[in-house]
Each structure stands twice: as structure tokens, then as C-alpha cells.
Design a protein around this motif. Structure first.
Motif, PDB file in Angstrom:
ATOM      1  N   PRO A 160       8.470 -32.911   0.865  1.00 21.93           N
ATOM      2  CA  PRO A 160       9.054 -32.811   2.209  1.00 21.93           C
ATOM      3  C   PRO A 160       8.772 -31.490   2.910  1.00 21.93           C
ATOM      4  O   PRO A 160       9.000 -31.376   4.120  1.00 21.93           O
ATOM      5  CB  PRO A 160      10.555 -32.984   1.951  1.00 21.93           C
ATOM      6  CG  PRO A 160      10.749 -32.539   0.535  1.00 21.93           C
ATOM      7  CD  PRO A 160       9.504 -32.945  -0.192  1.00 21.93           C
ATOM      8  N   ASP A 161       8.269 -30.502   2.172  1.00 24.51           N
ATOM      9  CA  ASP A 161       7.976 -29.205   2.787  1.00 24.51           C
ATOM     10  C   ASP A 161       6.616 -29.167   3.474  1.00 24.51           C
ATOM     11  O   ASP A 161       6.331 -28.235   4.230  1.00 24.51           O
ATOM     12  CB  ASP A 161       8.037 -28.096   1.730  1.00 24.51           C
ATOM     13  CG  ASP A 161       9.447 -27.892   1.195  1.00 24.51           C
ATOM     14  OD1 ASP A 161      10.406 -28.111   1.966  1.00 24.51           O
ATOM     15  OD2 ASP A 161       9.586 -27.533   0.013  1.00 24.51           O
ATOM     16  N   VAL A 162       5.754 -30.159   3.209  1.00 28.16           N
ATOM     17  CA  VAL A 162       4.430 -30.187   3.828  1.00 28.16           C
ATOM     18  C   VAL A 162       4.530 -30.829   5.208  1.00 28.16           C
ATOM     19  O   VAL A 162       4.985 -31.961   5.345  1.00 28.16           O
ATOM     20  CB  VAL A 162       3.421 -30.961   2.954  1.00 28.16           C
ATOM     21  CG1 VAL A 162       2.076 -31.085   3.672  1.00 28.16           C
ATOM     22  CG2 VAL A 162       3.240 -30.267   1.616  1.00 28.16           C
ATOM     23  N   ARG A 163       4.095 -30.096   6.234  1.00 29.65           N
ATOM     24  CA  ARG A 163       4.170 -30.620   7.596  1.00 29.65           C
ATOM     25  C   ARG A 163       2.797 -30.743   8.258  1.00 29.65           C
ATOM     26  O   ARG A 163       2.690 -31.270   9.372  1.00 29.65           O
ATOM     27  CB  ARG A 163       5.098 -29.751   8.447  1.00 29.65           C
ATOM     28  CG  ARG A 163       6.540 -29.771   7.943  1.00 29.65           C
ATOM     29  CD  ARG A 163       7.531 -29.371   9.011  1.00 29.65           C
ATOM     30  NE  ARG A 163       7.397 -27.991   9.426  1.00 29.65           N
ATOM     31  CZ  ARG A 163       7.952 -26.952   8.804  1.00 29.65           C
ATOM     32  NH1 ARG A 163       8.676 -27.141   7.712  1.00 29.65           N
ATOM     33  NH2 ARG A 163       7.792 -25.728   9.265  1.00 29.65           N
ATOM     34  N   ALA A 164       1.754 -30.270   7.589  1.00 31.22           N
ATOM     35  CA  ALA A 164       0.381 -30.439   8.076  1.00 31.22           C
ATOM     36  C   ALA A 164      -0.560 -30.088   6.934  1.00 31.22           C
ATOM     37  O   ALA A 164      -0.171 -29.412   5.975  1.00 31.22           O
ATOM     38  CB  ALA A 164       0.097 -29.555   9.291  1.00 31.22           C
ATOM     39  N   ALA A 165      -1.798 -30.565   7.039  1.00 36.26           N
ATOM     40  CA  ALA A 165      -2.801 -30.248   6.023  1.00 36.26           C
ATOM     41  C   ALA A 165      -4.151 -30.043   6.692  1.00 36.26           C
ATOM     42  O   ALA A 165      -4.443 -30.640   7.734  1.00 36.26           O
ATOM     43  CB  ALA A 165      -2.895 -31.356   4.980  1.00 36.26           C
ATOM     44  N   VAL A 166      -4.954 -29.186   6.078  1.00 36.64           N
ATOM     45  CA  VAL A 166      -6.341 -28.971   6.489  1.00 36.64           C
ATOM     46  C   VAL A 166      -7.231 -29.472   5.368  1.00 36.64           C
ATOM     47  O   VAL A 166      -7.043 -29.105   4.204  1.00 36.64           O
ATOM     48  CB  VAL A 166      -6.627 -27.484   6.772  1.00 36.64           C
ATOM     49  CG1 VAL A 166      -8.095 -27.281   7.145  1.00 36.64           C
ATOM     50  CG2 VAL A 166      -5.716 -26.964   7.873  1.00 36.64           C
ATOM     51  N   LEU A 167      -8.187 -30.321   5.705  1.00 31.60           N
ATOM     52  CA  LEU A 167      -9.147 -30.851   4.733  1.00 31.60           C
ATOM     53  C   LEU A 167     -10.492 -30.195   5.001  1.00 31.60           C
ATOM     54  O   LEU A 167     -11.015 -30.270   6.120  1.00 31.60           O
ATOM     55  CB  LEU A 167      -9.250 -32.368   4.875  1.00 31.60           C
ATOM     56  CG  LEU A 167     -10.258 -33.094   3.990  1.00 31.60           C
ATOM     57  CD1 LEU A 167      -9.932 -32.906   2.515  1.00 31.60           C
ATOM     58  CD2 LEU A 167     -10.290 -34.574   4.328  1.00 31.60           C
ATOM     59  N   LEU A 168     -11.058 -29.546   3.992  1.00 30.97           N
ATOM     60  CA  LEU A 168     -12.309 -28.818   4.174  1.00 30.97           C
ATOM     61  C   LEU A 168     -13.157 -28.896   2.920  1.00 30.97           C
ATOM     62  O   LEU A 168     -12.690 -29.331   1.862  1.00 30.97           O
ATOM     63  CB  LEU A 168     -12.032 -27.353   4.520  1.00 30.97           C
ATOM     64  CG  LEU A 168     -11.315 -26.506   3.465  1.00 30.97           C
ATOM     65  CD1 LEU A 168     -11.818 -25.063   3.514  1.00 30.97           C
ATOM     66  CD2 LEU A 168      -9.804 -26.523   3.699  1.00 30.97           C
ATOM     67  N   GLY A 169     -14.402 -28.473   3.049  1.00 28.95           N
ATOM     68  CA  GLY A 169     -15.305 -28.438   1.919  1.00 28.95           C
ATOM     69  C   GLY A 169     -15.678 -27.014   1.564  1.00 28.95           C
ATOM     70  O   GLY A 169     -15.972 -26.205   2.449  1.00 28.95           O
TER      71      GLY A 169
END
Length: 248
Positions: A45-54
Motif C-alpha cells: 500500500p505504500d507504493v503510489r507510482a513506479a518507473v520501469l527502465l532498462g
């Protein structure tokens, strides 16, 4: 050895494809780790956004050529029964499909090469920020295959049917700047700024409450108008009650 890293920085998670020596080429191990990362982050519940990268020189060069070998994924699919083959393909699709259902926005930071399955992974994300000199292509048809990891759904949604068919059927290559002109990505920036721009954008999104982000994303992604409005109404009710401290 793992081929994916999940990093935390407050409410923003980073999902890092971690095969830099292979330009983050994809196969069953990466897909399994993507599914696991999606389940882990969605339950937090603490995650509010994510960045996906290589990591390394590219976002993802697509399917690993090793999967074309006799013991590779494509040969296993081809030799399987129809039902088993569909199960194998569905497992790969689920590695990308969780992103649409995640209760937080996922921002793709795309640099270098993103072709085939690599571009389809970026298309699965909610927002794309790309290097202006990145190389992008839905390459499958040009190689005698079908883009089966989401491009046939995501491209028409993003740029319309005619432009989607053009990119899929011609398998032509775009730069990041051209993709921005098409509306395929949110913006194109200098290559050295991609991760910082995507992270800053995700941090801006993460200032909002998770419930508001989750419901607004779900309602906006729902293609059916009545269902979208229903989701928006349900989300509004939950968020208003939470803000006012009123029990349902």
C-alpha cells in the motif's frame, strides 16, 4: 541469477530490467520476475507510482535470440498442444498485463533500443518518456510473427486504428522524437535525461493518495463508457468517504 531489480525510494518504486550485456533481451525468466514484481508492488500500500527502465545501453531489444534455439521458448510453444501453447503465451502476456491492473501508475523510461517485445512492454505502461534518439519498432510482422504481448490492444488505444495498423504491418522504425509527434509517448527528451524526467514525473504522480490514483487509472483505462463511469463513481465514493472520515 536474477534479471530484474526492484528498488524502493519512498512511494516510488523502480523496476529495472537487468540484463545490460544482452540489451535486456526477454525470455521466460524475465517474464516470471516481472509477474512476481507486479504482485509484490501491487500488494504494497505504500507504493503510489513506479518507473520501469532498462539497465545498460537499451530499454529492451525484444525477445532473446536464444529463445529461437531448439530448446528455447518459441520451439516449446510450437511443439506443444494448442491448449498448452496458449498457456505458455498467456504466461508471457501476464508479465505485461499486470501493469494495466496495478493500483498505481507505471511510467516507462525508454532509451536506446525498444523493439518487438521491448516496445510492447513500454506500451503496456501508463506513460512513456523516451530518449529523442531511441529506436522503436513493433518488429514482429516483419519477422514473420505476430505482436502478441499487447501491441494490438495498446497501439489502437494510444494512436488510433489506422496509425496502429501502419506501425504493426510495416514494422517500420521510429525515433523517440517521431513517436512523440505521433502521440505514442508523452514526451521525448535528451537520452541522458530520460530516467531523471521519468522519476520526477512519477514523484509528481505519487503525491496523490493511492486510492485516487488507482480508481482514476482504472476508470480511464476502461474502454466501455458505462463501466468507466461506474468505476469513477465507486472510486469517488471511496475517496470522499476517506477524506471526510465517513464510514460506508
Amino acid at each position: 541469477m536474477s534479471v530484474l531489480r526492484v528498488e524502493r525510494n519512498g512511494p516510488v518504486a523502480r523496476i529495472v530490467l537487468d540484463r545490460p550485456g544482452r540489451h535486456n533481451a526477454q525470455g521466460p525468466q524475465l517474464w516470471a520476475e516481472l509477474r512476481a514484481a507486479g504482485a509484490e508492488l501491487s500488494a504494497d500500500p505504500d507504493v503510489r507510482a513506479a518507473v520501469l527502465l532498462g539497465d545498460g545501453p537499451s530499454f529492451s531489444s525484444g525477445l532473446d535470440l536464444a529463445e529461437l534455439e531448439p530448446q528455447g521458448f518459441l520451439h516449446r510453444v510450437a511443439r506443444a498442444s494448442d491448449d498448452r501453447a496458449q498457456e505458455l503465451i498467456a504466461g508471457a502476456q501476464q508479465a505485461f498485463g499486470w501493469i494495466a491492473r496495478a493500483p498505481f501508475p507505471v511510467v516507462a523510461a525508454v532509451h536506446g533500443v525498444a523493439v518487438g517485445a521491448g516496445l510492447q512492454l513500454a506500451l503496456a505502461c501508463d506513460v512513456r518518456i523516451v530518449a529523442d534518439d531511441a529506436t522503436l519498432a513493433v518488429a514482429e510482422v516483419g519477422r514473420g510473427a505476430v505482436p502478441d504481448l499487447g501491441a494490438t490492444v495498446d497501439l489502437p488505444r494510444l494512436i488510433g486504428l489506422e496509425r496502429a495498423l501502419d506501425l504493426i504491418l510495416t514494422a517500420r522504425t521510429l525515433t523517440g522524437a517521431e513517436a512523440a509527434d505521433l502521440g505514442l509517448v508523452l514526451r521525448a527528451v535528451p537520452a541522458g535525461a530520460v530516467v531523471a524526467e521519468a522519476t520526477a514525473y512519477a514523484e509528481t504522480l505519487a503525491r496523490a493518495p493511492r486510492a485516487a490514483l488507482a480508481w482514476a487509472k482504472a476508470a480511464t483505462r476502461e474502454p466501455d463508457r458505462e463501466r468507466s463511469l461506474r468505476l469513477a463513481a465507486l472510486g469517488q465514493l471511496e475517496c470522499v468517504r476517506a477524506t471526510l472520515g465517513v464510514a460506508g
